[in-house]
Scaffold this motif. Structure first.
Motif, PDB file in Angstrom:
ATOM      1  N   CYS A  73      86.213  -6.390 -66.006  1.00 49.71           N
ATOM      2  CA  CYS A  73      86.736  -7.036 -64.805  1.00 49.71           C
ATOM      3  C   CYS A  73      86.489  -8.519 -64.908  1.00 49.71           C
ATOM      4  O   CYS A  73      85.993  -9.022 -65.904  1.00 49.71           O
ATOM      5  N   SER A  74      86.858  -9.261 -63.851  1.00 44.61           N
ATOM      6  CA  SER A  74      86.610 -10.694 -63.767  1.00 44.61           C
ATOM      7  C   SER A  74      85.717 -10.964 -62.582  1.00 44.61           C
ATOM      8  O   SER A  74      85.831 -10.329 -61.538  1.00 44.61           O
ATOM      9  N   THR A  75      84.821 -11.918 -62.738  1.00 45.93           N
ATOM     10  CA  THR A  75      83.923 -12.279 -61.648  1.00 45.93           C
ATOM     11  C   THR A  75      84.004 -13.769 -61.413  1.00 45.93           C
ATOM     12  O   THR A  75      84.218 -14.550 -62.323  1.00 45.93           O
ATOM     13  N   SER A  76      83.842 -14.167 -60.170  1.00 48.61           N
ATOM     14  CA  SER A  76      83.902 -15.573 -59.807  1.00 48.61           C
ATOM     15  C   SER A  76      82.594 -16.244 -60.162  1.00 48.61           C
ATOM     16  O   SER A  76      81.514 -15.717 -59.897  1.00 48.61           O
ATOM     17  N   GLN A  77      82.679 -17.400 -60.775  1.00 52.23           N
ATOM     18  CA  GLN A  77      81.493 -18.104 -61.234  1.00 52.23           C
ATOM     19  C   GLN A  77      80.900 -18.902 -60.077  1.00 52.23           C
ATOM     20  O   GLN A  77      81.120 -20.082 -59.916  1.00 52.23           O
ATOM     21  N   LYS A  78      80.167 -18.225 -59.212  1.00 52.12           N
ATOM     22  CA  LYS A  78      79.513 -18.844 -58.076  1.00 52.12           C
ATOM     23  C   LYS A  78      78.011 -18.858 -58.306  1.00 52.12           C
ATOM     24  O   LYS A  78      77.470 -18.057 -59.067  1.00 52.12           O
ATOM     25  N   THR A  79      77.332 -19.721 -57.618  1.00 55.49           N
ATOM     26  CA  THR A  79      75.890 -19.754 -57.692  1.00 55.49           C
ATOM     27  C   THR A  79      75.336 -19.428 -56.314  1.00 55.49           C
ATOM     28  O   THR A  79      76.017 -19.562 -55.303  1.00 55.49           O
ATOM     29  N   ASN A  80      74.079 -18.996 -56.298  1.00 57.17           N
ATOM     30  CA  ASN A  80      73.445 -18.648 -55.034  1.00 57.17           C
ATOM     31  C   ASN A  80      73.128 -19.865 -54.193  1.00 57.17           C
ATOM     32  O   ASN A  80      72.713 -19.736 -53.048  1.00 57.17           O
ATOM     33  N   SER A  81      73.291 -21.070 -54.759  1.00 55.62           N
ATOM     34  CA  SER A  81      72.931 -22.288 -54.033  1.00 55.62           C
ATOM     35  C   SER A  81      74.092 -22.857 -53.236  1.00 55.62           C
ATOM     36  O   SER A  81      73.933 -23.853 -52.543  1.00 55.62           O
ATOM     37  N   THR A  82      75.290 -22.265 -53.336  1.00 58.84           N
ATOM     38  CA  THR A  82      76.435 -22.758 -52.587  1.00 58.84           C
ATOM     39  C   THR A  82      77.051 -21.635 -51.759  1.00 58.84           C
ATOM     40  O   THR A  82      76.901 -20.461 -52.072  1.00 58.84           O
ATOM     41  N   ALA A  83      77.751 -22.034 -50.707  1.00 56.23           N
ATOM     42  CA  ALA A  83      78.444 -21.078 -49.840  1.00 56.23           C
ATOM     43  C   ALA A  83      79.926 -21.414 -49.833  1.00 56.23           C
ATOM     44  O   ALA A  83      80.313 -22.558 -49.579  1.00 56.23           O
ATOM     45  N   SER A  84      80.757 -20.429 -50.132  1.00 53.80           N
ATOM     46  CA  SER A  84      82.202 -20.604 -50.105  1.00 53.80           C
ATOM     47  C   SER A  84      82.715 -20.170 -48.734  1.00 53.80           C
ATOM     48  O   SER A  84      82.458 -19.040 -48.306  1.00 53.80           O
ATOM     49  N   TYR A 173      90.978 -27.821 -27.422  1.00 54.27           N
ATOM     50  CA  TYR A 173      90.214 -27.793 -28.668  1.00 54.27           C
ATOM     51  C   TYR A 173      88.879 -27.097 -28.460  1.00 54.27           C
ATOM     52  O   TYR A 173      88.333 -27.056 -27.352  1.00 54.27           O
ATOM     53  N   THR A 174      88.365 -26.539 -29.542  1.00 50.67           N
ATOM     54  CA  THR A 174      87.011 -26.000 -29.601  1.00 50.67           C
ATOM     55  C   THR A 174      86.362 -26.511 -30.881  1.00 50.67           C
ATOM     56  O   THR A 174      87.048 -26.804 -31.867  1.00 50.67           O
ATOM     57  N   ILE A 175      85.046 -26.607 -30.863  1.00 52.72           N
ATOM     58  CA  ILE A 175      84.285 -26.997 -32.060  1.00 52.72           C
ATOM     59  C   ILE A 175      83.229 -25.935 -32.303  1.00 52.72           C
ATOM     60  O   ILE A 175      82.390 -25.660 -31.434  1.00 52.72           O
ATOM     61  N   VAL A 176      83.277 -25.311 -33.477  1.00 56.01           N
ATOM     62  CA  VAL A 176      82.289 -24.309 -33.881  1.00 56.01           C
ATOM     63  C   VAL A 176      81.501 -24.873 -35.050  1.00 56.01           C
ATOM     64  O   VAL A 176      82.081 -25.276 -36.063  1.00 56.01           O
ATOM     65  N   ARG A 177      80.197 -24.909 -34.896  1.00 51.85           N
ATOM     66  CA  ARG A 177      79.311 -25.492 -35.909  1.00 51.85           C
ATOM     67  C   ARG A 177      78.709 -24.386 -36.767  1.00 51.85           C
ATOM     68  O   ARG A 177      78.141 -23.420 -36.266  1.00 51.85           O
ATOM     69  N   LEU A 178      78.824 -24.538 -38.108  1.00 58.59           N
ATOM     70  CA  LEU A 178      78.236 -23.616 -39.075  1.00 58.59           C
ATOM     71  C   LEU A 178      77.022 -24.301 -39.697  1.00 58.59           C
ATOM     72  O   LEU A 178      77.161 -25.321 -40.376  1.00 58.59           O
ATOM     73  N   GLU A 179      75.857 -23.740 -39.480  1.00 56.64           N
ATOM     74  CA  GLU A 179      74.619 -24.436 -39.851  1.00 56.64           C
ATOM     75  C   GLU A 179      73.953 -23.895 -41.114  1.00 56.64           C
ATOM     76  O   GLU A 179      72.867 -24.360 -41.473  1.00 56.64           O
ATOM     77  N   HIS A 180      74.581 -22.956 -41.830  1.00 51.25           N
ATOM     78  CA  HIS A 180      73.950 -22.409 -43.028  1.00 51.25           C
ATOM     79  C   HIS A 180      74.267 -23.241 -44.266  1.00 51.25           C
ATOM     80  O   HIS A 180      73.850 -22.871 -45.369  1.00 51.25           O
ATOM     81  N   VAL A 181      75.011 -24.333 -44.110  1.00 57.11           N
ATOM     82  CA  VAL A 181      75.338 -25.216 -45.226  1.00 57.11           C
ATOM     83  C   VAL A 181      74.853 -26.633 -44.904  1.00 57.11           C
ATOM     84  O   VAL A 181      74.601 -26.978 -43.754  1.00 57.11           O
ATOM     85  N   LYS A 182      74.741 -27.428 -45.964  1.00 59.07           N
ATOM     86  CA  LYS A 182      74.283 -28.806 -45.794  1.00 59.07           C
ATOM     87  C   LYS A 182      75.199 -29.740 -46.573  1.00 59.07           C
ATOM     88  O   LYS A 182      75.284 -29.620 -47.792  1.00 59.07           O
ATOM     89  N   GLN A 348      66.315 -21.891 -47.524  1.00 54.84           N
ATOM     90  CA  GLN A 348      65.684 -20.992 -46.567  1.00 54.84           C
ATOM     91  C   GLN A 348      64.176 -21.213 -46.567  1.00 54.84           C
ATOM     92  O   GLN A 348      63.541 -21.327 -47.607  1.00 54.84           O
ATOM     93  N   SER A 349      63.617 -21.291 -45.378  1.00 59.55           N
ATOM     94  CA  SER A 349      62.176 -21.467 -45.234  1.00 59.55           C
ATOM     95  C   SER A 349      61.472 -20.120 -45.370  1.00 59.55           C
ATOM     96  O   SER A 349      61.980 -19.076 -44.956  1.00 59.55           O
ATOM     97  N   ASN A 350      60.273 -20.141 -45.971  1.00 59.27           N
ATOM     98  CA  ASN A 350      59.476 -18.927 -46.125  1.00 59.27           C
ATOM     99  C   ASN A 350      58.620 -18.639 -44.897  1.00 59.27           C
ATOM    100  O   ASN A 350      57.925 -17.624 -44.839  1.00 59.27           O
ATOM    101  N   GLU A 351      58.637 -19.544 -43.922  1.00 56.59           N
ATOM    102  CA  GLU A 351      57.838 -19.341 -42.725  1.00 56.59           C
ATOM    103  C   GLU A 351      58.405 -18.193 -41.903  1.00 56.59           C
ATOM    104  O   GLU A 351      59.608 -18.055 -41.730  1.00 56.59           O
TER     105      GLU A 351
END
Length: 382
Positions: A73-84, A173-182, A348-351
């Motif tokens: 098969c084919s797999t997408s070359q993504k890393t765990n450090s980014t969010a698509s 209009y509406t604004i939705v904020r996604l906070e899991h990315v920087k 992600q914080s370990n706390e």
């Protein structure tokens, strides 16, 4: 004579001499051989490596694809450090009549992380409900028909999504904020008022409100993606849309000023944008126009991976109608837009999360008092 199977499994049974050596020695040898077999199984042969990138091959998501010979098969070359993040936007001209096609062609096949729908035509407190999405809906007040917008966020990221602003007094209009990315991504969904039916003073006041929202996002040094049916003629050129008609409306000149500031860019003009420049076809005359725009803040530019305008109507919302000699299909007059960005994830914080007590929940305060009194008595007995 007793026999035991060969540990290698390829030489048949072998005789066991019970007169030589002790039982403990045979058990120790057997344990060592089993351990060696486990180690050999863990090793991956060099010819089965998955590190075989195929340069220049890209899927719909715009990600580099690599071969996977072990699974075929084919797999997408993504890393765990980014969010698509995939974001879909469309003026559907009535959600109820096109609900089935939205679920089939968009939710099941595209699986976007965020879905923006304008002109939902829902009334009062009606909301869009789907088991895989959480919806932020804003209908026109007092049960008025027409208009209405909705932003649907997939359950996989809904815990990171917060609606931070909404307005339907001048511009919808509406604004939705996604906070899991920087930087955090603010998805601003706009359904602009039709200029021919709106006073210029109201257009200016509504755009001023939008600029104020953008200023707050800029102050937090976050990214913003503005998309939707703007209902503005922005003309052509770098501050408009390449290949578009030259007409610039009053509201369109304000959008051109925003692009001309250098702090924002128009995704419609990027080389990776496909299917444009037209985003709407008039049902009556068949003339084309570009009213659906995608604008990004300059700090978002390095993370844009794809923008597709569905001019071929592969996943455009539609409804079935009865026509001679059978059943026909009527599409919404706007082509959908699909955008994908790939942004670094927040570390992600370990706390551990500190537990809190919701005293606003019915009976919460009484239960809190009962439990704390009980714990206090136990402490006194120690």
């Amino acid at each position: 004579e007793p026999v035991l199977p060969c540990p290698a499994g390829n030489a048949g049974p072998r005789p066991v001499n019970l007169t030589q050596g002790g039982e403990g020695r045979r058990k120790r040898r057997s344990r060592k051989k089993r351990k060696r077999r486990r180690i050999r199984r863990r090793r991956v042969p060099s010819d089965m490596s998955t590190e075989l990138p195929i340069k220049g091959v890209h899927g719909l998501a715009g990600a580099e694809v690599q071969s996977c010979p072990r699974a075929g098969c084919s797999t997408s070359q993504k890393t765990n450090s980014t969010a698509s993040i995939r974001i879909f936007s469309n003026n559907c001209r009535g959600y109820t009549s096109k609900k089935e096609s939205i679920e089939k062609y968009i939710i099941e096949e595209l699986k976007p992380d965020v879905i923006n729908l304008s002109e939902t035509m829902l009334k009062n407190k009606a909301k869009i409900s789907h088991k895989e999405y959480f919806s932020f809906c804003m209908n026109r007040p007092n049960g008025a028909g027409g208009g209405g917008i909705a932003t649907m966020v997939a359950n996989t990221i809904k815990r990171y999504a917060t609606k931070i602003a909404e307005n339907n007094s001048l511009e919808e209009y509406t604004i939705v904020r996604l906070e899991h990315v920087k930087p955090a991504l603010n998805v601003m969904h706009i359904y602009g008022r039709i200029e021919s039916r709106t006073k210029s003073e109201s257009i200016l006041e509504g755009w001023t409100q939008i600029l104020q929202e953008l200023s707050r996002i800029e102050a937090r040094q976050e990214a913003v993606l503005i998309m939707g049916d703007m209902n503005r003629a922005v003309g052509c050129g770098m501050e408009g849309v390449e290949g578009n008609k030259s007409l610039v409306s009053y509201g369109g000149s304000m959008i051109r000023d925003l692009i001309g500031s250098g702090d924002y860019f128009l995704l419609n003009n990027l080389s990776l944008a496909t299917g444009g420049p037209w985003t709407r076809v008039c049902p009556g005359t068949g003339s084309s126009s570009c009213l659906d725009l995608v604008i990004g803040s300059s700090n978002l530019l390095p993370y844009v991976r794809m923008m597709k305008i569905d001019s071929s109507r592969m996943f455009t919302p539609r409804r079935a109608v009865c026509k001679k000699p059978g059943i026909g299909v009527v599409y919404t007059d706007h082509y959908p837009t699909l955008v994908e960005v790939e942004i670094p994830k927040v570390e992600q914080s370990n706390e551990s999360i500190k537990p809190t007590w919701n005293t606003q929940k019915p009976g919460g305060w009484e239960t809190y008092k009962e439990l704390t009194d009980k714990v206090a008595e136990e402490i006194e007995l120690l």
